[in-house]
Design a protein around this motif. Structure first.
Motif, PDB file in Angstrom:
ATOM      1  N   VAL A 119       0.581  -1.030  -0.073  1.00  0.00           N
ATOM      2  CA  VAL A 119      -0.056   0.063   0.067  1.00  0.00           C
ATOM      3  C   VAL A 119       0.832   1.336  -0.051  1.00  0.00           C
ATOM      4  N   ALA A 120       1.935   1.392   0.283  1.00  0.00           N
ATOM      5  CA  ALA A 120       2.909   2.382   0.666  1.00  0.00           C
ATOM      6  C   ALA A 120       3.024   3.419  -0.911  1.00  0.00           C
ATOM      7  N   PRO A 121       3.103   2.595  -1.905  1.00  0.00           N
ATOM      8  CA  PRO A 121       3.258   3.505  -3.059  1.00  0.00           C
ATOM      9  C   PRO A 121       1.724   4.615  -3.500  1.00  0.00           C
ATOM     10  N   ASP A 122       0.805   4.255  -2.623  1.00  0.00           N
ATOM     11  CA  ASP A 122      -0.547   4.766  -2.997  1.00  0.00           C
ATOM     12  C   ASP A 122      -1.134   5.300  -1.785  1.00  0.00           C
ATOM     13  N   MET A 123      -0.453   5.293  -0.795  1.00  0.00           N
ATOM     14  CA  MET A 123      -1.152   5.547   0.609  1.00  0.00           C
ATOM     15  C   MET A 123      -0.085   6.137   1.636  1.00  0.00           C
ATOM     16  N   THR A 124      -0.365   7.367   2.246  1.00  0.00           N
ATOM     17  CA  THR A 124       0.802   7.801   2.914  1.00  0.00           C
ATOM     18  C   THR A 124       0.255   7.192   4.420  1.00  0.00           C
ATOM     19  N   ILE A 125       1.069   6.343   4.961  1.00  0.00           N
ATOM     20  CA  ILE A 125       1.061   5.630   6.132  1.00  0.00           C
ATOM     21  C   ILE A 125       1.233   6.387   7.428  1.00  0.00           C
ATOM     22  N   GLU A 126       0.437   6.399   8.222  1.00  0.00           N
ATOM     23  CA  GLU A 126       0.685   7.040   9.634  1.00  0.00           C
ATOM     24  C   GLU A 126       0.985   6.091  10.603  1.00  0.00           C
ATOM     25  N   SER A 127       0.557   5.067  10.552  1.00  0.00           N
ATOM     26  CA  SER A 127       0.712   3.998  11.690  1.00  0.00           C
ATOM     27  C   SER A 127       0.399   2.648  10.751  1.00  0.00           C
TER      28      SER A 127
ATOM     29  N   ALA B 177      -5.984  -8.764  11.765  1.00  0.00           N
ATOM     30  CA  ALA B 177      -4.737  -9.083  12.115  1.00  0.00           C
ATOM     31  C   ALA B 177      -3.577  -8.009  12.053  1.00  0.00           C
ATOM     32  N   VAL B 178      -3.964  -7.112  10.942  1.00  0.00           N
ATOM     33  CA  VAL B 178      -3.062  -5.786  10.803  1.00  0.00           C
ATOM     34  C   VAL B 178      -4.101  -4.708  10.596  1.00  0.00           C
ATOM     35  N   LEU B 179      -3.640  -3.475  11.270  1.00  0.00           N
ATOM     36  CA  LEU B 179      -4.444  -2.364  11.116  1.00  0.00           C
ATOM     37  C   LEU B 179      -3.625  -1.316  10.640  1.00  0.00           C
ATOM     38  N   VAL B 180      -3.955  -0.705   9.542  1.00  0.00           N
ATOM     39  CA  VAL B 180      -3.130   0.435   9.118  1.00  0.00           C
ATOM     40  C   VAL B 180      -4.023   1.826   8.884  1.00  0.00           C
ATOM     41  N   HIS B 181      -3.387   2.898   9.447  1.00  0.00           N
ATOM     42  CA  HIS B 181      -4.014   4.186   9.427  1.00  0.00           C
ATOM     43  C   HIS B 181      -3.275   5.068   8.335  1.00  0.00           C
ATOM     44  N   GLY B 182      -3.953   5.742   7.529  1.00  0.00           N
ATOM     45  CA  GLY B 182      -3.235   6.611   6.627  1.00  0.00           C
ATOM     46  C   GLY B 182      -4.220   7.356   5.670  1.00  0.00           C
ATOM     47  N   ARG B 183      -3.723   7.995   4.606  1.00  0.00           N
ATOM     48  CA  ARG B 183      -4.166   8.665   3.839  1.00  0.00           C
ATOM     49  C   ARG B 183      -4.194   8.309   2.230  1.00  0.00           C
ATOM     50  N   LEU B 184      -5.324   8.135   1.667  1.00  0.00           N
ATOM     51  CA  LEU B 184      -5.070   7.605   0.261  1.00  0.00           C
ATOM     52  C   LEU B 184      -4.579   8.772  -0.668  1.00  0.00           C
ATOM     53  N   GLN B 185      -3.836   8.312  -1.533  1.00  0.00           N
ATOM     54  CA  GLN B 185      -3.043   9.446  -2.515  1.00  0.00           C
ATOM     55  C   GLN B 185      -3.939   9.305  -3.854  1.00  0.00           C
ATOM     56  N   LYS B 186      -4.711   8.306  -4.016  1.00  0.00           N
ATOM     57  CA  LYS B 186      -5.696   8.060  -5.332  1.00  0.00           C
ATOM     58  C   LYS B 186      -7.073   7.742  -5.021  1.00  0.00           C
ATOM     59  N   PRO B 187      -8.079   7.785  -5.634  1.00  0.00           N
ATOM     60  CA  PRO B 187      -9.391   7.256  -5.222  1.00  0.00           C
ATOM     61  C   PRO B 187      -9.316   5.757  -4.952  1.00  0.00           C
ATOM     62  N   SER B 188     -10.267   5.360  -3.705  1.00  0.00           N
ATOM     63  CA  SER B 188     -10.014   3.943  -3.424  1.00  0.00           C
ATOM     64  C   SER B 188     -10.536   2.911  -4.411  1.00  0.00           C
ATOM     65  N   HIS B 189     -11.271   3.336  -5.466  1.00  0.00           N
ATOM     66  CA  HIS B 189     -11.761   2.301  -6.389  1.00  0.00           C
ATOM     67  C   HIS B 189     -10.732   1.963  -7.344  1.00  0.00           C
ATOM     68  N   GLU B 190      -9.590   2.773  -7.501  1.00  0.00           N
ATOM     69  CA  GLU B 190      -8.426   2.425  -8.262  1.00  0.00           C
ATOM     70  C   GLU B 190      -7.583   1.582  -7.704  1.00  0.00           C
ATOM     71  N   LEU B 191      -7.335   1.653  -6.040  1.00  0.00           N
ATOM     72  CA  LEU B 191      -6.540   1.170  -5.411  1.00  0.00           C
ATOM     73  C   LEU B 191      -6.822  -0.117  -4.606  1.00  0.00           C
ATOM     74  N   PHE B 192      -8.157  -0.329  -4.297  1.00  0.00           N
ATOM     75  CA  PHE B 192      -8.601  -1.310  -3.458  1.00  0.00           C
ATOM     76  C   PHE B 192      -8.736  -2.676  -4.324  1.00  0.00           C
ATOM     77  N   PRO B 193      -9.209  -2.719  -5.442  1.00  0.00           N
ATOM     78  CA  PRO B 193      -9.113  -4.109  -6.312  1.00  0.00           C
ATOM     79  C   PRO B 193      -7.805  -4.588  -6.339  1.00  0.00           C
ATOM     80  N   ARG B 194      -6.875  -4.007  -6.406  1.00  0.00           N
ATOM     81  CA  ARG B 194      -5.396  -4.614  -6.485  1.00  0.00           C
ATOM     82  C   ARG B 194      -5.162  -5.201  -5.210  1.00  0.00           C
ATOM     83  N   TRP B 195      -5.181  -4.426  -4.041  1.00  0.00           N
ATOM     84  CA  TRP B 195      -5.158  -4.807  -2.903  1.00  0.00           C
ATOM     85  C   TRP B 195      -5.666  -6.201  -2.509  1.00  0.00           C
ATOM     86  N   LEU B 196      -6.963  -6.147  -2.749  1.00  0.00           N
ATOM     87  CA  LEU B 196      -7.876  -7.414  -2.483  1.00  0.00           C
ATOM     88  C   LEU B 196      -7.417  -8.436  -3.236  1.00  0.00           C
ATOM     89  N   ARG B 197      -7.021  -8.328  -4.580  1.00  0.00           N
ATOM     90  CA  ARG B 197      -6.497  -9.489  -5.403  1.00  0.00           C
ATOM     91  C   ARG B 197      -5.195 -10.082  -4.873  1.00  0.00           C
TER      92      ARG B 197
END
Length: 414
Positions: free
Chosen positions: A33-41, A52-72
């Motif tokens: 997620v680091a290339p597309d999300m500013t990770i705060e923690s 199991a893992v919890l990530v807080h951050g700010r998206l750099q692109k719309p979620s509909h462009e990013l989430f499908p790849r993360w999910l896959r």
């Protein structure tokens, strides 16, 4: 009806990971997620309700462009991500929480032969119901005679109309799901050897819906496909529907008016029906196509009730998010009012309620609370919002519900 029941339940994912595996997963998620999300923690957690893992951050692109790849990519490794918007005065819509759960929801296996057998039985049951209104009274009481092919086939106008609408509705859901690569079953038709000849049909989604846009598309595709067929068939059927005087001194059932149905009758016959002066109305027992179309529109309206995981529930949840709960509660409140108004005990104290009361809503209330559930669960990606075109379609679907809803579907007269 699209049935997504329990597909976003966390129970398949509540697996506690060993500390070493959890840390490895955290590193994998960070690199993903680091290339597309500013990770705060980013942290591992033993609270499996959070993941199991919890990530807080700010998206750099719309979620509909990013989430499908993360999910896959996470699904391929045996994990399931869920994306939620963080809440707080200092946060904006790009501040999110990514929860990663151990495990992947299992896809249920389906047997298409079951779908085929149920469909064939439903064809026979709707043919039989349709034939009963076409056959002489002397034959209607003879079950063997009504099931003879030459008699059974007399019900084809009703059966073809109703099953055509239901089939269009369910395959609207089916093809929308396939378009979005969401695993789905073929439609299950439910036969019933009385009443309408069927209890309707449904499909089952075999996996969680990835995001709000896909959820919306799958939800609205069914009713829109159904009404494209149902509305023309209603007008065609009404053109050949006779008008007669309602019976006096004998019991009969009167179908209810929706705004659409009432308008269609006024347009076709040039006057309101039932006629308050002459007592005339359309004779639906002599109009199989109009009757089948009316039932198809009733089923559409019931599926568009804005509650739970019905098509209408999908629509308002995708449109309004968490605020949809207020719409869900308002709809349940209205149904409760109509149901209570249908009780004789209530009508004794307020006779005017007899015009809007229908105790059959108690059945739907029971289904909503014990089967469908009143509120809609979120999609895996609960951050993606509808684009303007989808929002416009969503409001049109809400309008369609208003036009087709029948507060009192049936009224019995003695």
């Amino acid at each position: 009806m699209a049935d997504n029941r329990d597909r976003t339940n966390l129970s398949p994912f509540q697996q506690e990971l060993p500390a070493e595996e959890a840390q490895t997963l955290a590193n994998t998620v960070r690199s993903l997620v680091a290339p597309d999300m500013t990770i705060e923690s980013i942290q591992t957690t033993r609270d499996q309700r959070q993941g199991a893992v919890l990530v807080h951050g700010r998206l750099q692109k719309p979620s509909h462009e990013l989430f499908p790849r993360w999910l896959r990519e996470l699904n391929a490794r045996g994990y399931t991500p869920m994306l939620r918007r963080r809440e707080g005065e200092a946060l904006d819509q790009n501040d999110v929480t990514l929860q990663v759960f151990a495990g992947v929801a299992p896809q249920s296996r389906s047997n298409p032969w079951i779908n085929l057998v149920l469909f064939i039985i439903t064809v026979i049951s709707t043919l039989w119901v349709g034939a009963l209104s076409e056959l002489p009274a002397s034959i209607q009481g003879d079950l063997g005679a009504t099931l003879l092919p030459q008699n059974l086939l007399r019900g084809w106008p009703f059966a073809l109309t109703l099953l055509g609408i239901l089939t269009a509705h369910e395959f609207g859901h089916y093809f929308a799901a396939r378009y979005h690569k969401v695993a789905v079953t073929l439609p299950y038709f439910l036969p019933m050897p009385f009443g309408f000849g069927t209890l309707g049909a449904f499909i089952r989604l075999k996996e969680p819906v990835p995001d709000q846009r896909k959820l919306f598309d799958i939800g609205v595709a069914g009713p829109l496909a159904g009404v494209v067929l149902a509305i023309p068939l209603l007008f065609i059927g009404l053109r050949s529907t006779p008008i007669g005087t309602l019976p006096v001194g004998q019991p009969y059932m009167l179908e209810g008016n929706s705004i659409l149905y009432y308008t269609a009758k006024v347009y076709t016959f040039g006057r309101p029906l039932p006629d308050p002066v002459t007592g005339e109305d359309v004779m639906m027992d002599q109009a199989p196509v109009a009757w089948g179309a009316w039932i198809g529109l009733l089923v559409t309206a019931l599926n568009l009730l804005p509650v739970g995981q019905l098509d209408g529930g999908h629509t308002v949840f995708a449109l309004f998010g968490k605020k949809a709960r207020y719409i869900n509660m308002a709809a349940i409140g209205a149904m409760t009012f109509f149901a209570l108004a249908g009780l004789e005990q209530v009508q004794r104290f307020a006779p005017v309620l007899a015009t809007v009361g229908y105790s059959g809503w108690f059945v739907w209330l029971a289904l909503i609370f014990f089967v469908i559930r009143p509120f809609h669960p979120p999609a895996l990606d609960d951050v993606t919002e509808l684009d303007p075109t989808r929002r416009l379609i969503g409001y049109l679907v809400v309008l369609l519900f208003i036009l087709t809803f029948v507060p009192v579907p049936f009224r019995q007269f003695f």
